[in-house]
Motif scaffolding. Structure first.
Motif, short mmCIF file in Angstrom:
data_model
loop_
_atom_site.label_atom_id
_atom_site.label_comp_id
_atom_site.label_asym_id
_atom_site.label_seq_id
_atom_site.Cartn_x
_atom_site.Cartn_y
_atom_site.Cartn_z
N THR A 120 0.82 -1.21 0.00
CA THR A 120 0.00 0.00 0.00
C THR A 120 0.86 1.26 0.00
O THR A 120 0.62 2.19 -0.79
CB THR A 120 -0.88 0.02 1.27
OG1 THR A 120 -1.51 -1.24 1.41
CG2 THR A 120 -1.94 1.12 1.17
N GLY A 121 1.84 1.30 0.89
CA GLY A 121 2.64 2.52 1.04
C GLY A 121 3.48 2.80 -0.19
O GLY A 121 3.55 3.95 -0.66
N ILE A 122 4.13 1.78 -0.71
CA ILE A 122 5.00 2.01 -1.87
C ILE A 122 4.16 2.33 -3.11
O ILE A 122 4.58 3.12 -3.97
CB ILE A 122 5.94 0.80 -2.11
CG1 ILE A 122 6.83 0.57 -0.87
CG2 ILE A 122 6.79 1.00 -3.36
CD1 ILE A 122 7.79 1.69 -0.54
N ALA A 123 2.96 1.76 -3.21
CA ALA A 123 2.07 2.11 -4.32
C ALA A 123 1.75 3.61 -4.27
O ALA A 123 1.82 4.31 -5.29
CB ALA A 123 0.78 1.28 -4.24
N ARG A 124 1.43 4.10 -3.08
CA ARG A 124 1.11 5.53 -2.95
C ARG A 124 2.33 6.40 -3.28
O ARG A 124 2.21 7.40 -3.98
CB ARG A 124 0.68 5.84 -1.52
CG ARG A 124 -0.66 5.25 -1.15
CD ARG A 124 -1.06 5.83 0.21
NE ARG A 124 -1.97 4.97 0.93
CZ ARG A 124 -2.23 5.08 2.24
NH1 ARG A 124 -1.62 6.01 2.96
NH2 ARG A 124 -3.09 4.28 2.81
N LEU A 125 3.49 5.96 -2.76
CA LEU A 125 4.71 6.73 -2.99
C LEU A 125 5.06 6.75 -4.48
O LEU A 125 5.45 7.79 -5.04
CB LEU A 125 5.86 6.13 -2.16
CG LEU A 125 7.17 6.90 -2.15
CD1 LEU A 125 6.97 8.32 -1.62
CD2 LEU A 125 8.22 6.16 -1.31
N GLY A 126 4.90 5.59 -5.13
CA GLY A 126 5.17 5.51 -6.57
C GLY A 126 4.25 6.45 -7.35
O GLY A 126 4.70 7.15 -8.27
N ARG A 127 3.00 6.47 -6.97
CA ARG A 127 2.04 7.34 -7.63
C ARG A 127 2.47 8.81 -7.51
O ARG A 127 2.47 9.56 -8.50
CB ARG A 127 0.67 7.14 -6.96
CG ARG A 127 -0.45 7.99 -7.53
CD ARG A 127 -1.79 7.57 -6.95
NE ARG A 127 -1.86 7.79 -5.50
CZ ARG A 127 -2.81 7.26 -4.70
NH1 ARG A 127 -3.74 6.47 -5.20
NH2 ARG A 127 -2.81 7.51 -3.42
N LEU A 128 2.88 9.20 -6.28
CA LEU A 128 3.30 10.58 -6.05
C LEU A 128 4.54 10.92 -6.88
O LEU A 128 4.63 12.00 -7.48
CB LEU A 128 3.56 10.82 -4.56
CG LEU A 128 4.07 12.22 -4.21
CD1 LEU A 128 3.04 13.30 -4.54
CD2 LEU A 128 4.43 12.31 -2.73
N ILE A 129 5.51 10.00 -6.90
CA ILE A 129 6.76 10.28 -7.63
C ILE A 129 6.47 10.42 -9.13
O ILE A 129 7.01 11.32 -9.80
CB ILE A 129 7.81 9.18 -7.33
CG1 ILE A 129 8.28 9.30 -5.89
CG2 ILE A 129 8.99 9.29 -8.30
CD1 ILE A 129 9.19 8.18 -5.41
N ARG A 130 5.60 9.59 -9.68
CA ARG A 130 5.20 9.74 -11.09
C ARG A 130 4.63 11.12 -11.36
O ARG A 130 4.95 11.78 -12.35
CB ARG A 130 4.11 8.70 -11.43
CG ARG A 130 4.66 7.37 -11.83
CD ARG A 130 3.51 6.34 -11.99
NE ARG A 130 4.00 5.01 -11.67
CZ ARG A 130 4.68 4.26 -12.54
NH1 ARG A 130 4.90 4.69 -13.76
NH2 ARG A 130 5.13 3.07 -12.17
#
Lengths: 408, 408
Positions: free
Chosen positions: A392-402
């Motif tokens: 969950t956390g890395i998915a959110r972080l990946g989304r933000l970085i994109r």
């Protein structure tokens, strides 16, 4: 008293609040997914073993020594236990090569105090452990960059730079196993190169072995001190000062670490400890000894299995969710993954936005660089990351970085 | 590494083995009557209270925080408990005026680190606490002599002497209640004079209150910090830095003390502690809090009764056995009596002979003097002196001193 600052020693100017530690306090909110703190999972503490250990330390006939003043060197049975464990790593030593400290943080403070006059140079990797910079800063050093993994260090270059800064290189500090923050391990060839450099510069190496026991895969690399002993034949002829701790394995709350080194250095550290806090708490040293004898190996196995799986969860999620242009380390142990973002993305700004919109926390990388570089790096700790939290956390972080990359 | 000394910081030259501490190790022999160590009687430790306290700290729901990293300021309930006790002494403060340290020895080290640049001057009494000199020495100060009991201190004189030594007066350090080693208490007028001097010099006062709770008779004198608060109206406007400890009351083995002062100083000490050892052991702070809540007052009463009687035994024996020409202090509390021998008798030589022929130990007084004077003084600790021990030991010591005087 209107102006305390005017009365302080010059070194007090170097004492600043760590933004990261301030930050960590703010992040203690239940809805935040945190990869920030490099702390052990309290669910894994060997509580029952410590209950028994404190009972034994305070049992009839033991309680007097447990509650009384003691020697600055530390509790002899604990030092003996450490010496035996170190021997298995190739560090042949006796208890007079060991002093107990209040965590390895205290060892770093004492070593800064022992070696650094103002303007001397400390050689550190980039990035390096933030707590080491904090400890050394009180002694007003300059820093220069160690690059033992590359093999392109020139002793003359270090000496010239240090001389221009008004001092000389005083030691090389390194966290060689699954480093905090980079998660990288210096290979044997790199360790030998570091020993060569230290020989040429005639300086000690401070080997911060905080994470050494927490290897999840790959082949162990001998401690630098073990390689130094192999070269010189005797620990008392070596230049490597090995700092260990119980904080990452049994408990940080007891504040117990140790230094293992040649006897002249240990004798100086004992004198320093006598003047600075007399000794580490007797009762904790006794309890740690009992707990270590009882469950150290089982505890290490448990931590390896749990943290190793958590590392895998986070690495899997990074593969899944991070966009092209983001890279990260693949640690064989420890607690940290080091993420490099595309140039132009600032880790501190990313964090502010991540907290606001994604409720995901991590540590911006700049503070781990003595020269202020590394703005586009972040540190992820996986010590508390269950499979779900990782995904969950890395998915959110990946989304933000994109999103941030799209805005560049 | 052939020559470690050459690599050390300049301050390392000031780190020397304390002859006294080395001596104390040698004196641990069962047939010696010792008035040497200034240590609590282990038979008086509240062991049962600590057993319960550690059980509570490690009970379900508590164990995680007890074994985990914590904040550098210290455990809040313990700081609250301290703040309440201090309020009863006239020290009105809140928990942000308090930082927990690893014994008051660590407080002295940190205060030296905070205030002293090399060549600055620390003002100390003569004699003064040896451990304070050891802690401060690491920061390479000069010393000048405080004489608040006399009232003849001139600010200009201190400034001139300090300037000649290349720095300025940075603080006044004093152990005002039943001092170690002199057993003397600075009266209220002396405390006010000291505050006047500190105001004129614009320096902080370090009030080492290690023995303050251990008064056996006479009227309590307000802490210097309480008098300072009375002058300024608010602790945050004061210049007095109060160092307390649990070592003389509940247990030295847990290594817990504290500093109470204006918030700017406390904030600096917290930063320093974060960089130097992160925090004092969480579990000990929790256990000390539980033990203090449970039994502090009862423990103080017990110590007063026991140590007060022991002081009387030794004073009675001194009256009985000491020859004319020998004088001593009559402490109203604490653990120490300070004996002045006729000029020409050397305390260190007397000790060597006393150990050999009389099997009686004490501490020669010279090491308690920053200027190396005091050769004809000795410190007697009465904390372990039963009536029989007091009579037998002092009788032997008196016999020896008579003999040495006859040889003069």
């Amino acid at each position: 008293m209107s102006n305390w600052e005017a009365r302080y020693a010059t070194r007090a100017n170097r004492m600043r609040a760590s933004e990261i530690r301030e930050l960590l306090k703010l992040l203690d909110q239940p809805d935040i997914i945190s990869y920030a703190g490099g702390i052990p999972d309290p669910a894994l503490f060997p509580t029952e073993a410590f209950r028994k250990a404190y009972e034994r330390a305070l049992a009839d006939g033991q309680a007097g020594p447990a509650l009384q003043y003691s020697v600055s060197e530390g509790y002899a049975p604990l030092r003996e236990w450490i010496a035996k464990r170190l021997a298995a790593l190739g560090i042949v030593c006796d208890i007079d090569n060991i002093v107990i400290t209040s965590g390895s943080q205290q060892a770093l403070d004492y070593l800064g105090k022992l070696f650094l006059s103002p303007s001397d140079t400390a050689l550190v990797t980039s990035p390096t452990y933030l707590g080491a910079l904090q400890a050394f800063n009180a002694y007003e050093p300059q820093y220069d960059q160690l690059t033992p993994e590359l093999g392109n260090m020139t002793p003359a270059g270090y000496q010239d730079t240090a001389a221009r800064n008004g001092g000389r290189p005083k030691f090389a500090y390194i966290n060689p196993d699954f480093s905090n923050p980079a998660g990288e391990t210096l290979d044997r060839a790199g360790r030998e190169r570091l020993l060569d450099l230290a020989d040429e510069l005639d300086i000690p190496i401070i080997e911060d072995a905080a994470y050494q026991g927490l290897r999840y895969d790959g082949e162990p690399v001998p401690p630098i001190l073990a390689l130094d002993i192999a070269r010189k034949g005797d620990i008392d002829a070596t230049r490597t000062i090995y700092c260990g701790t119980f904080s990452k394995t049994l408990s940080p709350g007891l504040r117990l670490g140790f230094v293992c080194a040649a006897k002249p250095v240990i004798r100086k550290l004992v004198l320093m400890k006598q003047a600075a806090d007399l000794h580490s708490p007797t009762i904790n040293q006794m309890a740690m000894y009992h707990a270590a004898v009882d469950i150290y190996d089982a505890q290490i196995e448990r931590l390896r299995a749990t943290y190793g799986a958590r590392r895998d969860h986070v690495l899997t999620a990074l593969e899944r969710y991070m966009p092209e242009g983001v890279s990260w380390t693949k640690p064989e142990g420890g607690m940290f993954i080091w993420v490099t973002l595309p140039e132009g993305i600032d880790g501190a700004k990313l964090l502010a936005r991540s907290i606001e919109t994604e409720r995901v926390a991590f540590v911006p990388g700049q503070a781990f660089h003595a020269d202020g570089s590394g703005a586009n790096t972040i540190r992820l700790s996986f010590s508390l990351a269950s499979e779900e939290v990782a995904d969950t956390g890395i998915a959110r972080l990946g989304r933000l970085i994109r999103q941030v990359m799209a805005e560049l």
